[in-house]
Design a protein around this motif. Structure first.
Motif, PDB file in Angstrom:
ATOM      1  N   VAL A 174     -33.206 -27.098   6.291  1.00  0.00           N
ATOM      2  CA  VAL A 174     -34.519 -27.748   6.295  1.00  0.00           C
ATOM      3  C   VAL A 174     -34.898 -28.073   7.732  1.00  0.00           C
ATOM      4  O   VAL A 174     -34.043 -28.187   8.612  1.00  0.00           O
ATOM      5  CB  VAL A 174     -34.528 -29.029   5.432  1.00  0.00           C
ATOM      6  CG1 VAL A 174     -34.256 -28.709   3.984  1.00  0.00           C
ATOM      7  CG2 VAL A 174     -33.540 -30.069   5.961  1.00  0.00           C
ATOM      8  N   PHE A 175     -36.179 -28.201   7.966  1.00  0.00           N
ATOM      9  CA  PHE A 175     -36.695 -28.535   9.290  1.00  0.00           C
ATOM     10  C   PHE A 175     -37.636 -29.745   9.170  1.00  0.00           C
ATOM     11  O   PHE A 175     -38.250 -29.935   8.119  1.00  0.00           O
ATOM     12  CB  PHE A 175     -37.446 -27.344   9.887  1.00  0.00           C
ATOM     13  CG  PHE A 175     -36.587 -26.150  10.163  1.00  0.00           C
ATOM     14  CD1 PHE A 175     -35.739 -26.123  11.252  1.00  0.00           C
ATOM     15  CD2 PHE A 175     -36.614 -25.048   9.313  1.00  0.00           C
ATOM     16  CE1 PHE A 175     -34.938 -25.021  11.512  1.00  0.00           C
ATOM     17  CE2 PHE A 175     -35.825 -23.947   9.558  1.00  0.00           C
ATOM     18  CZ  PHE A 175     -34.982 -23.931  10.666  1.00  0.00           C
ATOM     19  N   PRO A 176     -37.778 -30.564  10.230  1.00  0.00           N
ATOM     20  CA  PRO A 176     -37.135 -30.402  11.532  1.00  0.00           C
ATOM     21  C   PRO A 176     -35.673 -30.825  11.493  1.00  0.00           C
ATOM     22  O   PRO A 176     -35.227 -31.441  10.511  1.00  0.00           O
ATOM     23  CB  PRO A 176     -37.937 -31.342  12.433  1.00  0.00           C
ATOM     24  CG  PRO A 176     -38.364 -32.441  11.518  1.00  0.00           C
ATOM     25  CD  PRO A 176     -38.662 -31.772  10.209  1.00  0.00           C
ATOM     26  N   HIS A 177     -34.952 -30.513  12.558  1.00  0.00           N
ATOM     27  CA  HIS A 177     -33.559 -30.913  12.690  1.00  0.00           C
ATOM     28  C   HIS A 177     -33.420 -31.839  13.889  1.00  0.00           C
ATOM     29  O   HIS A 177     -33.914 -31.531  14.979  1.00  0.00           O
ATOM     30  CB  HIS A 177     -32.664 -29.681  12.884  1.00  0.00           C
ATOM     31  CG  HIS A 177     -31.222 -30.030  13.104  1.00  0.00           C
ATOM     32  ND1 HIS A 177     -30.463 -30.676  12.153  1.00  0.00           N
ATOM     33  CD2 HIS A 177     -30.391 -29.837  14.171  1.00  0.00           C
ATOM     34  CE1 HIS A 177     -29.237 -30.853  12.614  1.00  0.00           C
ATOM     35  NE2 HIS A 177     -29.169 -30.362  13.834  1.00  0.00           N
ATOM     36  N   SER A 178     -32.788 -32.983  13.685  1.00  0.00           N
ATOM     37  CA  SER A 178     -32.500 -33.926  14.770  1.00  0.00           C
ATOM     38  C   SER A 178     -30.991 -33.953  14.969  1.00  0.00           C
ATOM     39  O   SER A 178     -30.261 -34.492  14.127  1.00  0.00           O
ATOM     40  CB  SER A 178     -33.019 -35.328  14.429  1.00  0.00           C
ATOM     41  OG  SER A 178     -32.706 -36.232  15.474  1.00  0.00           O
ATOM     42  N   PRO A 179     -30.486 -33.364  16.045  1.00  0.00           N
ATOM     43  CA  PRO A 179     -29.028 -33.208  16.210  1.00  0.00           C
ATOM     44  C   PRO A 179     -28.239 -34.506  16.184  1.00  0.00           C
ATOM     45  O   PRO A 179     -27.075 -34.519  15.782  1.00  0.00           O
ATOM     46  CB  PRO A 179     -28.916 -32.517  17.576  1.00  0.00           C
ATOM     47  CG  PRO A 179     -30.226 -31.843  17.776  1.00  0.00           C
ATOM     48  CD  PRO A 179     -31.236 -32.740  17.138  1.00  0.00           C
ATOM     49  N   LYS A 180     -28.871 -35.618  16.599  1.00  0.00           N
ATOM     50  CA  LYS A 180     -28.138 -36.886  16.686  1.00  0.00           C
ATOM     51  C   LYS A 180     -28.331 -37.783  15.465  1.00  0.00           C
ATOM     52  O   LYS A 180     -27.827 -38.900  15.431  1.00  0.00           O
ATOM     53  CB  LYS A 180     -28.555 -37.645  17.946  1.00  0.00           C
ATOM     54  CG  LYS A 180     -28.159 -36.949  19.242  1.00  0.00           C
ATOM     55  CD  LYS A 180     -28.539 -37.789  20.439  1.00  0.00           C
ATOM     56  CE  LYS A 180     -28.123 -37.111  21.751  1.00  0.00           C
ATOM     57  NZ  LYS A 180     -28.490 -37.937  22.929  1.00  0.00           N
ATOM     58  N   LEU A 181     -29.043 -37.293  14.459  1.00  0.00           N
ATOM     59  CA  LEU A 181     -29.382 -38.152  13.335  1.00  0.00           C
ATOM     60  C   LEU A 181     -28.150 -38.668  12.604  1.00  0.00           C
ATOM     61  O   LEU A 181     -28.129 -39.823  12.162  1.00  0.00           O
ATOM     62  CB  LEU A 181     -30.306 -37.406  12.367  1.00  0.00           C
ATOM     63  CG  LEU A 181     -30.730 -38.170  11.106  1.00  0.00           C
ATOM     64  CD1 LEU A 181     -31.428 -39.481  11.462  1.00  0.00           C
ATOM     65  CD2 LEU A 181     -31.645 -37.299  10.237  1.00  0.00           C
ATOM     66  N   ARG A 182     -27.109 -37.842  12.445  1.00  0.00           N
ATOM     67  CA  ARG A 182     -25.916 -38.273  11.700  1.00  0.00           C
ATOM     68  C   ARG A 182     -25.376 -39.597  12.260  1.00  0.00           C
ATOM     69  O   ARG A 182     -24.920 -40.470  11.512  1.00  0.00           O
ATOM     70  CB  ARG A 182     -24.850 -37.182  11.769  1.00  0.00           C
ATOM     71  CG  ARG A 182     -23.456 -37.619  11.295  1.00  0.00           C
ATOM     72  CD  ARG A 182     -23.454 -37.979   9.814  1.00  0.00           C
ATOM     73  NE  ARG A 182     -23.332 -36.796   9.004  1.00  0.00           N
ATOM     74  CZ  ARG A 182     -22.189 -36.381   8.444  1.00  0.00           C
ATOM     75  NH1 ARG A 182     -21.103 -37.085   8.595  1.00  0.00           N
ATOM     76  NH2 ARG A 182     -22.163 -35.285   7.727  1.00  0.00           N
ATOM     77  N   LYS A 183     -25.439 -39.769  13.581  1.00  0.00           N
ATOM     78  CA  LYS A 183     -24.909 -40.993  14.193  1.00  0.00           C
ATOM     79  C   LYS A 183     -25.832 -42.196  13.987  1.00  0.00           C
ATOM     80  O   LYS A 183     -25.494 -43.310  14.390  1.00  0.00           O
ATOM     81  CB  LYS A 183     -24.661 -40.767  15.681  1.00  0.00           C
ATOM     82  CG  LYS A 183     -23.539 -39.767  15.947  1.00  0.00           C
ATOM     83  CD  LYS A 183     -23.252 -39.613  17.424  1.00  0.00           C
ATOM     84  CE  LYS A 183     -22.112 -38.630  17.653  1.00  0.00           C
ATOM     85  NZ  LYS A 183     -21.795 -38.463  19.098  1.00  0.00           N
ATOM     86  N   ASN A 184     -26.974 -41.960  13.360  1.00  0.00           N
ATOM     87  CA  ASN A 184     -27.914 -43.047  13.080  1.00  0.00           C
ATOM     88  C   ASN A 184     -28.005 -43.374  11.595  1.00  0.00           C
ATOM     89  O   ASN A 184     -28.894 -44.116  11.176  1.00  0.00           O
ATOM     90  CB  ASN A 184     -29.309 -42.683  13.600  1.00  0.00           C
ATOM     91  CG  ASN A 184     -29.363 -42.571  15.108  1.00  0.00           C
ATOM     92  OD1 ASN A 184     -28.461 -43.032  15.802  1.00  0.00           O
ATOM     93  ND2 ASN A 184     -30.409 -41.958  15.615  1.00  0.00           N
ATOM     94  N   ILE A 185     -27.081 -42.830  10.794  1.00  0.00           N
ATOM     95  CA  ILE A 185     -27.070 -43.071   9.348  1.00  0.00           C
ATOM     96  C   ILE A 185     -26.004 -44.111   9.016  1.00  0.00           C
ATOM     97  O   ILE A 185     -24.871 -44.041   9.506  1.00  0.00           O
ATOM     98  CB  ILE A 185     -26.800 -41.773   8.574  1.00  0.00           C
ATOM     99  CG1 ILE A 185     -27.866 -40.716   8.887  1.00  0.00           C
ATOM    100  CG2 ILE A 185     -26.756 -42.057   7.065  1.00  0.00           C
ATOM    101  CD1 ILE A 185     -29.283 -41.128   8.543  1.00  0.00           C
ATOM    102  N   PHE A 186     -26.380 -45.076   8.173  1.00  0.00           N
ATOM    103  CA  PHE A 186     -25.467 -46.122   7.697  1.00  0.00           C
ATOM    104  C   PHE A 186     -25.327 -46.009   6.178  1.00  0.00           C
ATOM    105  O   PHE A 186     -26.301 -45.711   5.487  1.00  0.00           O
ATOM    106  CB  PHE A 186     -26.017 -47.515   8.016  1.00  0.00           C
ATOM    107  CG  PHE A 186     -26.011 -47.891   9.465  1.00  0.00           C
ATOM    108  CD1 PHE A 186     -25.167 -48.891   9.917  1.00  0.00           C
ATOM    109  CD2 PHE A 186     -26.856 -47.263  10.381  1.00  0.00           C
ATOM    110  CE1 PHE A 186     -25.175 -49.273  11.258  1.00  0.00           C
ATOM    111  CE2 PHE A 186     -26.867 -47.636  11.713  1.00  0.00           C
ATOM    112  CZ  PHE A 186     -26.014 -48.636  12.158  1.00  0.00           C
ATOM    113  N   TRP A 187     -24.129 -46.274   5.681  1.00  0.00           N
ATOM    114  CA  TRP A 187     -23.943 -46.397   4.240  1.00  0.00           C
ATOM    115  C   TRP A 187     -23.853 -47.880   3.901  1.00  0.00           C
ATOM    116  O   TRP A 187     -23.056 -48.626   4.475  1.00  0.00           O
ATOM    117  CB  TRP A 187     -22.677 -45.690   3.770  1.00  0.00           C
ATOM    118  CG  TRP A 187     -22.471 -45.812   2.290  1.00  0.00           C
ATOM    119  CD1 TRP A 187     -21.665 -46.702   1.632  1.00  0.00           C
ATOM    120  CD2 TRP A 187     -23.115 -45.049   1.258  1.00  0.00           C
ATOM    121  NE1 TRP A 187     -21.761 -46.535   0.269  1.00  0.00           N
ATOM    122  CE2 TRP A 187     -22.641 -45.530   0.017  1.00  0.00           C
ATOM    123  CE3 TRP A 187     -24.039 -44.008   1.275  1.00  0.00           C
ATOM    124  CZ2 TRP A 187     -23.070 -44.989  -1.200  1.00  0.00           C
ATOM    125  CZ3 TRP A 187     -24.462 -43.479   0.049  1.00  0.00           C
ATOM    126  CH2 TRP A 187     -23.978 -43.959  -1.162  1.00  0.00           C
TER     127      TRP A 187
END
Length: 354
Positions: A174-187
């Motif tokens: 899927v697009f767009p892709h943000s390469p650093k997004l994973r480090k901004n996700i909290f569970w």
């Protein structure tokens, strides 16, 4: 504690009730976040609830805040995955992260009990368990795969594509892709087991405003154990970056006589045990309301605040902009520096990667 922010439930009035309506609540949230950005507050987060007069669809508000501020993070605490299309959420989250230049701290989870009976079914989703936690887990896995850039669909035969971009069968992300997004996700976690799973998944930890344990220990003690379990699991998983951990508290510094009148009666001396209607008891945090020197000592004694790097103040959004900004200003001026707070002036939480 390196950072502090606020967490708003977005309560609004309906059916002739007294209080701000939904429109006013959203405009107030924007104004509070803008003022918080000027103060140097690190984070503006919002709860997500459905079928209740509270905040629900967060992306328009987060986008408005990100577009009208310079430094503050925007986030959620938490998005209920039972109600989400994980691939569309991945597109929205990536777009928000790119627009905000990495100023995102997006909390997701299974969600909490709610007024609706299996309300996610009205949104077009179904799960095999009463609380649909299995469905939420599957959606989370799909969401992570999507934000990581993996192919989640296959290209159609060339003659059926418009425009023709891919070889037939090519995996499509899927697009767009943000390469650093994973480090901004909290569970958002309320148990040790879910915290450990978050560590294995490689996402940050947002310890819930309540925890499933109700064994006589304080919320801070239970959360400190949860945070320790999370960090041990993170180390075992071998991830190559340092995650973040946030906790939430109701905290009201009493600086003026108005503060005393508004918040003095809300102070409690201990955490509360209650039920969420799912056949189990949970521990809710106490409300802190005291003069700054007293608050500093009380918060220093909270082991979860000591273990976390981010503290979110749950704010009474119904009381309007001025009252809530004064809470944040008082905390920033009179309490947070003694706890190690680093004001946000560079568009990210100081000391952490965006």
């Amino acid at each position: 504690m390196k950072a502090f922010g606020f967490l708003s439930f977005g309560h609004h009035a309906i059916g002739g009730q007294q209080g701000p309506d939904a429109r006013q609540t959203l405009h107030d949230a924007l104004a509070i976040a803008q003022a918080a950005d000027e103060i140097g507050v690190n984070n503006a987060s919002f709860r997500v609830h459905h079928f209740a007069p509270q905040a629900s669809a967060p992306m328009p508000l987060l986008g408005a805040i990100a577009g009208s501020t310079r430094n503050i993070e925007v986030g959620t605490g938490v998005i209920d995955l039972r109600y989400e299309n994980p691939l569309y959420l991945a597109e929205e989250a990536a777009a928000l992260d790119l627009l905000a230049d990495g100023r995102v701290a997006l909390g997701v989870s299974r969600g909490s009990p709610e007024p609706a009976d299996k309300g996610w079914e009205a949104f077009g989703y179904s799960g095999s368990e009463d609380n649909a936690s299995d469905m939420a887990r599957k959606k989370f896995e799909a969401f992570l795969a999507a934000i990581d850039g993996y192919g989640v669909a296959k290209a159609a035969p060339a003659e059926k594509q418009y425009p023709r971009m891919y070889r037939s069968g090519t995996p499509l992300p899927v697009f767009p892709h943000s390469p650093k997004l994973r480090k901004n996700i909290f569970w958002g976690s309320g148990t040790n087991a879910s915290a450990q799973q978050a560590a294995r998944d490689g996402v940050n930890l947002m310890s819930s405003t309540l925890v499933s344990e109700a064994d006589g220990r304080s919320l801070g003690e239970v959360q400190a154990e949860q945070i320790a379990a999370y960090r041990a699991a993170w180390k075992d998983a071998g991830h190559d970056w340092t995650p973040r951990v946030s906790v939430s508290r109701s905290i009201f510094p009493i600086v003026t006589e108005r503060d005393r009148q508004l918040f003095g009666p809300t102070a409690t001396n201990e955490d509360q045990i209650g039920s969420l209607g799912e056949g189990r008891n949970v521990t809710f945090g106490r409300s802190y309301a005291a003069e700054p020197d007293v608050l500093i000592e009380q918060l220093r004694a909270d082991p979860a605040i000591a273990a976390a790097d981010t503290l979110l103040l749950t704010i009474p959004n119904q009381m309007g902009v001025d009252v809530n900004v004064s809470i944040l200003q008082n905390f920033a001026e009179h309490v947070a520096p003694a706890l190690g707070w680093q004001p946000n002036t560079e568009g990210k939480v100081t000391g952490y990667e965006s």
